[in-house]
Design a protein around this motif. Structure first.
Motif, PDB file in Angstrom:
ATOM      1  N   ALA A 117       0.825  -1.210   0.000  1.00 57.78           N
ATOM      2  CA  ALA A 117       0.000   0.000   0.000  1.00 57.78           C
ATOM      3  C   ALA A 117       0.853   1.251   0.000  1.00 57.78           C
ATOM      4  CB  ALA A 117      -0.940  -0.001   1.208  1.00 57.78           C
ATOM      5  N   LEU A 118       1.921   1.244   0.783  1.00 53.86           N
ATOM      6  CA  LEU A 118       2.727   2.447   0.895  1.00 53.86           C
ATOM      7  C   LEU A 118       3.563   2.723  -0.347  1.00 53.86           C
ATOM      8  CD1 LEU A 118       3.838   2.247   4.629  1.00 53.86           C
ATOM      9  CD2 LEU A 118       2.457   4.015   3.579  1.00 53.86           C
ATOM     10  N   LEU A 119       3.637   1.753  -1.234  1.00 53.79           N
ATOM     11  CA  LEU A 119       4.348   1.998  -2.488  1.00 53.79           C
ATOM     12  C   LEU A 119       3.549   2.909  -3.399  1.00 53.79           C
ATOM     13  CD1 LEU A 119       5.824  -1.522  -3.265  1.00 53.79           C
ATOM     14  CD2 LEU A 119       7.075   0.529  -2.596  1.00 53.79           C
ATOM     15  N   LYS A 120       2.268   3.039  -3.170  1.00 57.23           N
ATOM     16  CA  LYS A 120       1.440   3.883  -4.009  1.00 57.23           C
ATOM     17  C   LYS A 120       1.737   5.352  -3.695  1.00 57.23           C
ATOM     18  CE  LYS A 120      -2.292   0.480  -4.154  1.00 57.23           C
ATOM     19  NZ  LYS A 120      -3.722   0.218  -3.860  1.00 57.23           N
ATOM     20  N   PRO A 121       1.809   6.204  -4.721  1.00 54.93           N
ATOM     21  CA  PRO A 121       2.145   7.620  -4.496  1.00 54.93           C
ATOM     22  C   PRO A 121       1.240   8.305  -3.481  1.00 54.93           C
ATOM     23  CG  PRO A 121       2.239   7.088  -6.835  1.00 54.93           C
ATOM     24  CD  PRO A 121       1.673   5.884  -6.155  1.00 54.93           C
ATOM     25  N   LEU A 122      -0.057   8.012  -3.498  1.00 55.58           N
ATOM     26  CA  LEU A 122      -0.966   8.671  -2.565  1.00 55.58           C
ATOM     27  C   LEU A 122      -0.602   8.323  -1.132  1.00 55.58           C
ATOM     28  CD1 LEU A 122      -3.441  10.357  -1.890  1.00 55.58           C
ATOM     29  CD2 LEU A 122      -4.851   8.310  -2.251  1.00 55.58           C
ATOM     30  N   HIS A 123      -0.311   7.058  -0.881  1.00 53.26           N
ATOM     31  CA  HIS A 123       0.027   6.655   0.479  1.00 53.26           C
ATOM     32  C   HIS A 123       1.381   7.204   0.897  1.00 53.26           C
ATOM     33  CE1 HIS A 123      -3.000   3.049   0.606  1.00 53.26           C
ATOM     34  NE2 HIS A 123      -3.556   4.207   0.303  1.00 53.26           N
ATOM     35  N   ARG A 124       2.291   7.334  -0.052  1.00 50.74           N
ATOM     36  CA  ARG A 124       3.578   7.959   0.263  1.00 50.74           C
ATOM     37  C   ARG A 124       3.359   9.412   0.673  1.00 50.74           C
ATOM     38  NH1 ARG A 124       8.017   5.690   1.479  1.00 50.74           N
ATOM     39  NH2 ARG A 124       9.316   7.174   0.342  1.00 50.74           N
ATOM     40  N   LEU A 125       2.433  10.083  -0.003  1.00 46.67           N
ATOM     41  CA  LEU A 125       2.138  11.467   0.339  1.00 46.67           C
ATOM     42  C   LEU A 125       1.542  11.560   1.737  1.00 46.67           C
ATOM     43  CD1 LEU A 125       2.005  14.425  -0.461  1.00 46.67           C
ATOM     44  CD2 LEU A 125      -0.185  13.959  -1.584  1.00 46.67           C
ATOM     45  N   LEU A 126       0.759  10.567   2.138  1.00 46.16           N
ATOM     46  CA  LEU A 126       0.171  10.582   3.463  1.00 46.16           C
ATOM     47  C   LEU A 126       1.240  10.502   4.554  1.00 46.16           C
ATOM     48  CD1 LEU A 126      -2.979   8.310   2.999  1.00 46.16           C
ATOM     49  CD2 LEU A 126      -2.890  10.784   3.264  1.00 46.16           C
ATOM     50  N   VAL A 127       2.359   9.829   4.261  1.00 45.43           N
ATOM     51  CA  VAL A 127       3.463   9.780   5.219  1.00 45.43           C
ATOM     52  C   VAL A 127       3.945  11.193   5.519  1.00 45.43           C
ATOM     53  CG1 VAL A 127       5.845   9.007   5.600  1.00 45.43           C
ATOM     54  CG2 VAL A 127       4.204   7.494   4.474  1.00 45.43           C
ATOM     55  N   PHE A 128       4.130  11.975   4.470  1.00 39.53           N
ATOM     56  CA  PHE A 128       4.621  13.335   4.643  1.00 39.53           C
ATOM     57  C   PHE A 128       3.544  14.245   5.229  1.00 39.53           C
ATOM     58  CE2 PHE A 128       7.449  11.472   1.505  1.00 39.53           C
ATOM     59  CZ  PHE A 128       8.673  11.769   2.077  1.00 39.53           C
ATOM     60  N   THR A 129       2.281  13.926   4.994  1.00 36.71           N
ATOM     61  CA  THR A 129       1.212  14.688   5.625  1.00 36.71           C
ATOM     62  C   THR A 129       1.246  14.493   7.135  1.00 36.71           C
ATOM     63  OG1 THR A 129      -0.192  14.510   3.661  1.00 36.71           O
ATOM     64  CG2 THR A 129      -1.281  15.027   5.739  1.00 36.71           C
ATOM     65  N   GLN A 130       1.475  13.266   7.573  1.00 38.63           N
ATOM     66  CA  GLN A 130       1.572  13.004   9.009  1.00 38.63           C
ATOM     67  C   GLN A 130       2.777  13.719   9.610  1.00 38.63           C
ATOM     68  OE1 GLN A 130       1.467   8.728   9.464  1.00 38.63           O
ATOM     69  NE2 GLN A 130      -0.760   8.701   9.463  1.00 38.63           N
ATOM     70  N   LEU A 131       3.870  13.746   8.880  1.00 37.53           N
ATOM     71  CA  LEU A 131       5.034  14.496   9.354  1.00 37.53           C
ATOM     72  C   LEU A 131       4.713  15.983   9.433  1.00 37.53           C
ATOM     73  CD1 LEU A 131       7.945  12.701   7.456  1.00 37.53           C
ATOM     74  CD2 LEU A 131       7.680  12.861   9.937  1.00 37.53           C
ATOM     75  N   ALA A 132       3.929  16.482   8.489  1.00 38.68           N
ATOM     76  CA  ALA A 132       3.533  17.890   8.524  1.00 38.68           C
ATOM     77  C   ALA A 132       2.672  18.177   9.741  1.00 38.68           C
ATOM     78  CB  ALA A 132       2.777  18.256   7.242  1.00 38.68           C
ATOM     79  N   GLN A 133       1.846  17.214  10.147  1.00 34.61           N
ATOM     80  CA  GLN A 133       1.036  17.396  11.340  1.00 34.61           C
ATOM     81  C   GLN A 133       1.906  17.452  12.588  1.00 34.61           C
ATOM     82  OE1 GLN A 133      -1.603  14.039  10.918  1.00 34.61           O
ATOM     83  NE2 GLN A 133      -3.152  15.233   9.819  1.00 34.61           N
ATOM     84  N   ILE A 134       2.943  16.624  12.621  1.00 37.31           N
ATOM     85  CA  ILE A 134       3.890  16.677  13.733  1.00 37.31           C
ATOM     86  C   ILE A 134       4.607  18.020  13.742  1.00 37.31           C
ATOM     87  CG2 ILE A 134       6.084  15.720  14.574  1.00 37.31           C
ATOM     88  CD1 ILE A 134       5.068  12.961  13.769  1.00 37.31           C
ATOM     89  N   GLU A 135       4.993  18.494  12.545  1.00 35.75           N
ATOM     90  CA  GLU A 135       5.635  19.803  12.441  1.00 35.75           C
ATOM     91  C   GLU A 135       4.727  20.895  12.991  1.00 35.75           C
ATOM     92  OE1 GLU A 135       7.571  22.763   9.063  1.00 35.75           O
ATOM     93  OE2 GLU A 135       6.353  21.051   8.441  1.00 35.75           O
ATOM     94  N   SER A 136       3.456  20.834  12.630  1.00 35.67           N
ATOM     95  CA  SER A 136       2.518  21.839  13.112  1.00 35.67           C
ATOM     96  C   SER A 136       2.434  21.822  14.630  1.00 35.67           C
ATOM     97  CB  SER A 136       1.129  21.590  12.502  1.00 35.67           C
ATOM     98  OG  SER A 136       0.172  22.478  13.040  1.00 35.67           O
ATOM     99  N   GLY A 137       2.410  20.627  15.211  1.00 31.76           N
ATOM    100  CA  GLY A 137       2.357  20.525  16.663  1.00 31.76           C
ATOM    101  C   GLY A 137       3.576  21.120  17.337  1.00 31.76           C
ATOM    102  N   ILE A 138       4.759  20.862  16.756  1.00 33.47           N
ATOM    103  CA  ILE A 138       6.000  21.383  17.334  1.00 33.47           C
ATOM    104  C   ILE A 138       6.038  22.906  17.248  1.00 33.47           C
ATOM    105  CG2 ILE A 138       8.508  21.458  17.067  1.00 33.47           C
ATOM    106  CD1 ILE A 138       8.344  18.551  16.055  1.00 33.47           C
TER     107      ILE A 138
END
Length: 326
Positions: free
Chosen positions: A300-321
């Protein structure tokens, strides 16, 4: 990270930060001045150049408030700049971009522009209303000099795109926090403060005298009060500090003891001093398992959309910090 993924992650981060800044002003329309404020905490080239010229978050906020007050005075309205509040974006809803802000974001991704923060900043400077140039002058930043530096970056192709990540279950992102490395370390190394930056953790049973592991509960309610659906087996988390090298490296491991086939996740932080604050390299990794579920997750994570979701979650962590220090 591909050019598309990098641009998408940048736009997501800038959008979130800009709308957070708009919420401080009590408005729901994020405009180009809020986008400029978002760029002052951008970790890549746009933010680095701004901060290097003295345009940090606090000085830019003061300049934006002063510009608003000056515009209101022209029509005989007094403005109370002391009335600016805290960030309430995550507790409210209904935020949208203004038409001119959308035009800037679109232009920053057209032609030979990469959609990165440097392209967004360069487009902002050229925005026809002249608002951004006026704000920049209030903080003693010459728009022409800033434009020249950004053009040089474009010519030399120094856009800081990260190398492709060969780990199928991992993503890395550069973050910036407008705070000292000591303050960032105090936040990210404390188990009790994890809910401040990780949106997946609602509460954690930790104090300063324990070394872990700790038990935590997953987030079941959004900041605006809306319920967050979490399956029963994912409500309880086990949190471990598996790496700690003060003051530069922190590694956390999160697992679900009631979901035996789930994939634990690792969150790594590497901290460095930077102009105006701290540069953070954050990596989010899912530990692959030999289970059938693990193999499905890999595919699943090989799909571009799911790869983008990884970076979206990192962006959420960034927002929290960054929200902690804003």
């Amino acid at each position: 990270m591909s050019r598309f993924t990098h641009a998408a992650a940048t736009m997501h981060t800038l959008s979130l930060a800009a709308m957070e800044e708009a919420s401080r002003f009590g408005v729901r329309d994020a405009d180009i001045d809020h986008l400029l404020l978002a760029l002052t905490i951008d970790p890549d080239t746009g933010g680095q150049i701004l901060r290097g010229m003295g345009a940090g978050l606090d000085t830019a906020r003061a300049a934006v408030a002063a510009q608003h007050a000056a515009q209101l005075e022209l029509v005989g309205i007094a403005s109370d700049t002391d009335g600016l509040g805290r960030i309430v974006f995550h507790e409210t809803s209904g935020y949208e971009w203004t038409e001119r802000a959308l035009a800037v974001l679109k232009e920053a991704s057209s032609g030979d522009r990469h959609g990165d923060s440097a392209a967004v900043l360069r487009t902002l400077i050229d925005e026809p209303s002249g608002l951004i140039q006026e704000i920049l002058r209030r903080i003693d930043v010459d728009p022409e000099i800033l434009s020249a530096r950004l053009d040089e970056v474009q010519r030399l192709r120094l856009v800081p795109l990260q190398a492709p990540d060969t780990h199928m279950l991992s993503g890395t992102r550069s973050l910036f926090a407008p705070a000292s490395r000591e303050d960032v370390w105090a936040l990210l190394s404390s188990a009790g403060r994890i809910p401040e930056w990780d949106p997946a953790v609602g509460t954690i049973h930790a104090d300063h005298d324990t070394t872990g592991p700790w038990e935590a509960e997953s987030t079941t309610e959004a900041p605006d009060g809306r319920p967050v659906r979490v399956k029963e087996e994912f409500r309880r988390q086990r949190v471990e500090l598996v790496g700690c090298e003060k003051p530069a490296l922190i590694r956390w491991r999160f697992s679900y003891p009631d979901a035996v086939r789930s994939n634990p996740r690792l969150v790594d932080f590497e901290l460095e001093h930077a102009a105006g604050g701290t540069q953070i390299r954050a990596t989010l990794t899912w530990e692959a398992t030999q289970s059938r579920g693990g193999r499905r997750l890999v595919r699943a994570l090989l799909k571009p959309l799911h790869r983008l979701l990884v970076f979206t979650q990192l962006a959420q962590i960034e927002s929290g910090i960054t929200r902690v220090f804003r």
